[in-house]
Design a protein around this motif. Structure first.
Motif, PDB file in Angstrom:
ATOM      1  N   PHE A  93       0.827  -1.210   0.000  1.00  0.00           N
ATOM      2  CA  PHE A  93       0.000   0.000   0.000  1.00  0.00           C
ATOM      3  C   PHE A  93       0.861   1.260   0.000  1.00  0.00           C
ATOM      4  CE2 PHE A  93      -2.297   3.421   2.117  1.00  0.00           C
ATOM      5  CZ  PHE A  93      -3.474   3.467   1.381  1.00  0.00           C
ATOM      6  N   LEU A  94       1.849   1.305   0.894  1.00  0.00           N
ATOM      7  CA  LEU A  94       2.681   2.507   1.027  1.00  0.00           C
ATOM      8  C   LEU A  94       3.461   2.785  -0.256  1.00  0.00           C
ATOM      9  CD1 LEU A  94       3.938   1.801   4.646  1.00  0.00           C
ATOM     10  CD2 LEU A  94       2.430   3.681   3.981  1.00  0.00           C
ATOM     11  N   GLU A  95       3.888   1.718  -0.893  1.00  0.00           N
ATOM     12  CA  GLU A  95       4.700   1.884  -2.103  1.00  0.00           C
ATOM     13  C   GLU A  95       3.858   2.240  -3.330  1.00  0.00           C
ATOM     14  OE1 GLU A  95       7.558  -1.292  -2.473  1.00  0.00           O
ATOM     15  OE2 GLU A  95       7.791  -0.811  -4.605  1.00  0.00           O
ATOM     16  N   ASN A  96       2.660   1.670  -3.411  1.00  0.00           N
ATOM     17  CA  ASN A  96       1.883   1.794  -4.652  1.00  0.00           C
ATOM     18  C   ASN A  96       0.730   2.796  -4.604  1.00  0.00           C
ATOM     19  OD1 ASN A  96       3.003  -0.406  -6.536  1.00  0.00           O
ATOM     20  ND2 ASN A  96       2.816  -1.374  -4.520  1.00  0.00           N
ATOM     21  N   ILE A  97       0.209   3.056  -3.425  1.00  0.00           N
ATOM     22  CA  ILE A  97      -0.906   4.011  -3.322  1.00  0.00           C
ATOM     23  C   ILE A  97      -0.333   5.246  -2.633  1.00  0.00           C
ATOM     24  CG2 ILE A  97      -3.301   4.359  -2.558  1.00  0.00           C
ATOM     25  CD1 ILE A  97      -2.987   1.935  -4.467  1.00  0.00           C
TER      26      ILE A  97
END
Ligand SMILES: [Fe+2]
Ligand SMILES: [Fe+2]
Length: 276
Positions: free
Chosen positions: A78-82
């Motif tokens: 989540f942190l990397e992609n959103i």
């Protein structure tokens, strides 16, 4: 209000494409808010979201209910992609390690604590019950009057000084104030669903509970039927008009029993859409 189950232990009965894992993730749409509640054990929640036509980039914020890795396993993804979305989580989680001793095996259940440092600016750490958006509260359970789940006895925490039984100060539930009453989303209910409901009513000042969604942490074993029976009786006596929709860490035996017990208790599985 609409709640989509992005990940759950139980396979979808509608689509073979959706994947299943021991982990939980909900996508909650309420008024104009879109909230990602928990991220399962892996990035599977995101694959399922795509299959269900949900663009996670549209969420307003994310929320992690507690520090177990079947709820925060997808956090790195989540942190990397959103990008640019805040993640609400209890401030104890980065400081503690969580361990399971169930089935006589030690398993580390912690989040990847490195993420809290690497993505510092993305986190909104909460110390206690907090209103996090219009009509949306993150609620910590401080008052325990009803029993906590028996399965908690296999769960430990280590805050660096010593290993001890986890009392779940790191657990937060979501309480939404809707025109039908409170809708409570409590993914694992380690503090006990009845205690959590009481705390959510106190936090919001709203006495009517329309629905409670989440696992009850009734684990398979000799105590499961006793817990399920007591819970069904309490629901009948105290919350006869509330909808209880359970899954995840409510074991199959308890789910089967609670569904038959009536009292408005039903179950969810991956891909379900719950609408009020
Ligand atoms: Fe848990
Ligand atoms: Fe869980």
């Amino acid at each position: 209000m609409k709640i989509t189950v992005l990940a759950d232990n139980r396979a979808s009965n509608k689509s073979n494409e959706l994947q299943t894992e021991h982990g939980l993730s909900f996508y909650i749409e309420h008024n104009n808010q879109k909230v990602l509640c928990d991220m399962g054990a892996t990035s599977m929640f995101a694959d399922n979201a795509e299959l269900l036509g949900i663009d996670l980039n549209n969420c307003d914020f994310a929320f992690i209910s507690h520090g177990h890795n079947d709820h925060c396993g997808g956090l790195g993804y989540f942190l990397e992609n959103i990008k640019g979305k805040d993640v609400y989580i209890h401030s104890a989680v980065p400081k503690e390690e969580y361990i399971s001793t169930r089935h006589e095996t030690r398993r580390n259940l912690s989040c990847n604590n490195k993420l809290f440092n690497d993505y510092k600016e993305r986190f909104r750490f909460l110390d206690t019950t907090t209103r996090i958006a219009e009509g949306c509260f993150a609620v910590q359970c401080n008052e325990i009057t009803a029993p906590m789940p028996y399965g908690n006895c296999f769960l430990l925490k280590n805050s660096g000084e010593k290993e001890e039984n986890d009392t779940f100060g790191h657990e937060l539930s979501l309480a939404f104030v809707t025109d039908k009453g409170l809708v409570i989303v409590s993914p694992c209910s380690h503090c006990g669903a009845l205690n959590i409901i009481h705390e959510c009513k106190k936090a919001t000042g709203c006495d009517k509970v329309h629905a409670y969604i989440g696992g009850l942490h009734f684990v398979e074993g000799e105590n499961c039927m006793t817990e399920a029976t007591l819970f069904a009786e309490a629901v009948k006596a105290q919350y006869p008009d509330t909808l209880f929709i359970t899954g995840h860490c409510t074991c199959d035996t308890a789910k089967g029993f609670l569904e038959k017990a009536g009292n408005g208790i039903t179950t969810f599985s991956t891909g379900d859409i719950i609408e009020f």
